[in-house]
Each structure stands twice: as C-alpha cells, then as structure tokens.
Design a protein around this motif. Sequence first.
Motif, short mmCIF file in Angstrom:
data_model
loop_
_atom_site.label_atom_id
_atom_site.label_comp_id
_atom_site.label_asym_id
_atom_site.label_seq_id
_atom_site.Cartn_x
_atom_site.Cartn_y
_atom_site.Cartn_z
N LEU A 16 28.19 39.51 97.70
CA LEU A 16 29.38 40.23 98.17
C LEU A 16 30.28 39.32 99.00
O LEU A 16 31.51 39.35 98.87
CB LEU A 16 28.96 41.45 98.99
CG LEU A 16 28.32 42.60 98.21
CD1 LEU A 16 27.87 43.70 99.16
CD2 LEU A 16 29.30 43.16 97.19
N VAL A 17 29.70 38.51 99.86
CA VAL A 17 30.49 37.59 100.69
C VAL A 17 31.23 36.60 99.81
O VAL A 17 32.44 36.34 100.00
CB VAL A 17 29.59 36.85 101.70
CG1 VAL A 17 30.35 35.71 102.36
CG2 VAL A 17 29.07 37.82 102.76
N GLU A 18 30.53 36.04 98.82
CA GLU A 18 31.17 35.07 97.93
C GLU A 18 32.31 35.71 97.14
O GLU A 18 33.39 35.12 96.99
CB GLU A 18 30.11 34.50 96.97
CG GLU A 18 30.59 33.35 96.09
CD GLU A 18 31.27 33.82 94.82
OE1 GLU A 18 32.19 33.13 94.32
OE2 GLU A 18 30.89 34.91 94.32
N GLN A 19 32.09 36.91 96.65
CA GLN A 19 33.12 37.58 95.86
C GLN A 19 34.31 37.98 96.73
O GLN A 19 35.48 37.83 96.34
CB GLN A 19 32.53 38.82 95.18
CG GLN A 19 31.63 38.51 94.01
CD GLN A 19 32.40 37.99 92.81
OE1 GLN A 19 33.46 38.50 92.47
NE2 GLN A 19 31.87 36.97 92.16
N THR A 20 34.04 38.48 97.91
CA THR A 20 35.12 38.90 98.81
C THR A 20 35.99 37.72 99.21
O THR A 20 37.21 37.86 99.40
CB THR A 20 34.53 39.58 100.06
OG1 THR A 20 33.72 40.70 99.65
CG2 THR A 20 35.64 40.09 100.98
N ARG A 41 24.32 43.76 88.26
CA ARG A 41 25.07 43.68 89.52
C ARG A 41 25.91 44.94 89.74
O ARG A 41 26.89 44.90 90.48
CB ARG A 41 26.01 42.46 89.51
CG ARG A 41 25.32 41.12 89.62
CD ARG A 41 24.80 40.89 91.01
NE ARG A 41 24.35 39.52 91.21
CZ ARG A 41 23.74 39.10 92.31
NH1 ARG A 41 23.52 39.95 93.30
NH2 ARG A 41 23.36 37.84 92.43
N THR A 42 25.53 46.04 89.14
CA THR A 42 26.36 47.24 89.22
C THR A 42 26.57 47.69 90.66
O THR A 42 27.70 48.02 91.06
CB THR A 42 25.74 48.38 88.39
OG1 THR A 42 25.64 47.97 87.02
CG2 THR A 42 26.58 49.63 88.48
N ALA A 43 25.52 47.73 91.45
CA ALA A 43 25.65 48.19 92.83
C ALA A 43 26.62 47.31 93.62
O ALA A 43 27.46 47.81 94.38
CB ALA A 43 24.29 48.22 93.51
N GLU A 44 26.51 46.00 93.44
CA GLU A 44 27.39 45.08 94.17
C GLU A 44 28.84 45.23 93.71
O GLU A 44 29.76 45.22 94.53
CB GLU A 44 26.94 43.63 93.95
CG GLU A 44 25.69 43.23 94.72
CD GLU A 44 24.41 43.59 93.98
OE1 GLU A 44 23.33 43.28 94.48
OE2 GLU A 44 24.49 44.21 92.89
N ARG A 92 18.65 51.83 97.20
CA ARG A 92 19.23 50.70 96.50
C ARG A 92 19.73 49.64 97.47
O ARG A 92 20.40 49.94 98.45
CB ARG A 92 20.38 51.17 95.61
CG ARG A 92 20.93 50.09 94.71
CD ARG A 92 21.73 50.69 93.58
NE ARG A 92 20.90 51.55 92.74
CZ ARG A 92 21.34 52.19 91.67
NH1 ARG A 92 22.60 52.08 91.32
NH2 ARG A 92 20.52 52.94 90.96
N LEU A 93 19.40 48.39 97.19
CA LEU A 93 19.82 47.27 98.02
C LEU A 93 20.88 46.46 97.28
O LEU A 93 20.88 46.39 96.06
CB LEU A 93 18.63 46.38 98.36
CG LEU A 93 17.47 47.04 99.12
CD1 LEU A 93 16.33 46.04 99.29
CD2 LEU A 93 17.94 47.56 100.47
N VAL A 94 21.79 45.87 98.04
CA VAL A 94 22.79 44.98 97.44
C VAL A 94 22.56 43.58 97.97
O VAL A 94 21.92 43.37 99.01
CB VAL A 94 24.22 45.46 97.77
CG1 VAL A 94 24.50 46.81 97.15
CG2 VAL A 94 24.46 45.49 99.28
N ALA A 107 34.54 46.81 94.58
CA ALA A 107 35.77 47.22 93.90
C ALA A 107 36.66 48.11 94.76
O ALA A 107 36.20 48.83 95.66
CB ALA A 107 35.42 47.92 92.60
N ASP A 108 37.94 48.09 94.42
CA ASP A 108 38.93 49.00 95.00
C ASP A 108 39.18 50.19 94.07
O ASP A 108 39.57 51.27 94.52
CB ASP A 108 40.25 48.26 95.23
CG ASP A 108 40.09 47.11 96.21
OD1 ASP A 108 40.05 47.37 97.42
OD2 ASP A 108 40.00 45.95 95.75
#
Length: 405
Positions: free
Chosen positions: A177-181, A255-258, A170-172, A263-264
């Motif tokens: 991820l950068v934008e969300q973080t 976007r489940t994998a991302e 699986r790839l993310v 998530a924490d």
Amino acid sequence: MRLFISAGEPSGDLHAANLVHAIRERLPEAEFVGFGGPHLQKTGARVLYPLVDLAVMWFGRVLLNLHKFSRLATEAERYFRDERPDAVILIDYPGFHWALAKRAKRHGIPVIYFVPPQLWAWAGWRVEKVRKWVDLVLCSLPFESDWYHERGVSGAVYVGHPYFDELAERLVDPAFLVEQTSRGGPVIALLPGSRTQEVRKNMPMMLRAAARVAQERKDVRFVVACLHDRHRELVHEMVKGSGIYLDALQIHSARTAELIRLADVAWSVSGSVGLELMAEALPTVVIYKIRRLDLMVARQFIKSKYISLVNLLADAEVMPEYLTDRDVSAEMAAWALRWLNDPEERERAAAALVELRGRVAVPGASERAADQIIEHLQGRATAPTLAGPHQRREAVGVEVNDDAT
C-alpha cells in the motif's frame, strides 16, 4: 462426528473453511470429507474432488459439464451409503447441491444448507426442494428465514453472512500500500470476477471504460484485481489484444484487499466481493455482462430489482448496477468521472455505504452456524441472537455471482 461438506465457488470454499474451523473449536474430534477447494483442503478436510474448478454459470455451461456433475453425484451417493456421515452440509451452489441433498435424504442423512441460494429472487418454486430434502437452513440475509417459514420450511434460522467473518480477519500488505500510494494520482480498481468466463465477458468493457476515463483524466491510474496468476495472465493477453493502450494500468493477482483499500472508485462484477467494497465504503459501479439469449432467459426467472447483494441489503441502488447484454462502458466511465471530479458527490456515495455497513456488517456467522449445526444434530437447536439488526425486509434483489450457479 463425521460431516460431509460441499462448496462449489471460491467464496463458498472460504465459507466452508471458516465453518470447519468453528465446528472444530467446539468438536475437536470432528472429521470432514467432501467437495471444495484449496481453503477447505488447508483445514485438513479430505477433499474428494476440487468442485470449485467447476464453478460454472448459465445453462449452456452447465449442460457442457453435466457428465462431470453426474459422476460426482454418484460418487457422493456411494460415500453416503458406505460411510454414512452424520450430516451433509451444502454451501450455496444450487443445481448440483440439489442432487446431493436428494441423495443424502435417500439414505436418511440430515441435510444442512449454509448460505442458501436466493430462491426468493429467481426460483421461488424450488422451495419445494428445500421442504423435501433440507432439514436446517442457515440463512445469510435478514429476511430469508421469514420467507422460508411462510412457505413451510420451519427449520430456517438467520445466522448472518459469513463474508463478514472473513473481512474481520483479512490482512493487507502495508508495504504494498505504501509503495502504491507513493505513485500518486487517483486510482480506479477493476474487479472482473472470480470465474474465467466472467473475466472474459466483463474485462473488455472495463478496458473500454478505462480508455474513456483516461481521455479526460490523464492522472488516473488503473489497477486490475485478479483472483490468481492464471487470471492475471489472461487479462494481460486480453489487454494486449484489445488495441487499448493505457500507460497507467497494472494487473495484480491475490491483491484484491489491497487494491480495494487503495482505490478511490471501483468497477466490479456482481458477487460477494460487493460486501468487501461496502465494508471499505468504496463507490462502485456493479456490472454483469451476459449474452443476449442468457439475459432473455434470466429475465423470465429473476423477480427482483437488483443484482447486487449490497443494493439488496440497502433496499436501494447505493451502487449503480447493470445486468446487461450491451456495452455500458460509457455509463461506467461517467460514474467514475462524476465521483472523481466532484469530491462531495463521492463522499455522498461513500456515506451511504458507511451507513449500510453499520446496519448489516455483523460478524460471527460461522460461529452461530456451527452452534446451530451441533445443536440440531444433538436435538436441541435454539434460535441465535445476533448483535445487529435482523428484522424482516422485503426480498427485492438478487446477487448474480453467488446464487445463479
């Protein structure tokens, strides 16, 4: 070689596609026909009906679709009679798949079950169906082959869980991820399930839990992982109609994998996604809300302590879980706040998942299954050797999402 393959769940559809790829690596000329979904179709298999569209659970839902299942079973039997495939491969989804197995055996066609239903947890008497109609059982859990052997099913082999194959590949999306973080703040992922009825039953409780957390932690963001756009639109409408307003709530599809990586903490409906949550060592509360009548009936059949596959593999409640007919949003919020407010407590929860991951996350199940299928059909099956532990463990749990269908 022509093989009939059938999968009735989104996860089973993915397992079917990976198994097709693994068999084709060994037998490039193999042909595949059957029931499934988009993943199986992308392999070039001829999908006679999109069975994943009938991913239903519980007795009332099954009865409402009985005419469709009956028609498909008749269509399958016609294919078995006219085309005579070399074998029928079934993936999870008991009930309907018993009907296919019976019809295949009626025509003398070998039946192979990959990721068999968890009979040891909720329907042990149905092992008689396996003895009568199934030639080879490819078990996904360490103790299953022993359980089957003890009940007269000699053709049961442990190959591992194919979900770990999918996780390894699986790839993310790193840009996502950068934008969300960059938005900052702790994140709680909401995973309301892969079936529409699961989303409808569990999402309202997740929203109430989110509202409770938001009252105490204004910095927390909430992200909802939907299987596809139809579910994203459904969740959007449910949020609008709930009367709960959360500024920091985003709804995503595919976007489940991302979102799990981001998530924490997570709240998740019970299902095979639990293996992904375990692989990411993400502290999670597992829920499954059903009607009171369904729960009363289910308790007559379920003979196990756990509903979560992760807890089953651990033989301990490493993920707090609730199979319930009541609102447990307060408990869900309490667990999330406990982990967010106490980093050491969250680390202990994550460490338990890391330890379990190291013991059970053994990829290669699809390849081992392909070898077993080919060797069985060629009359020279041998037991596979796994890279990880596969000792017998007492059957103590049931994973509701995959195996109650």
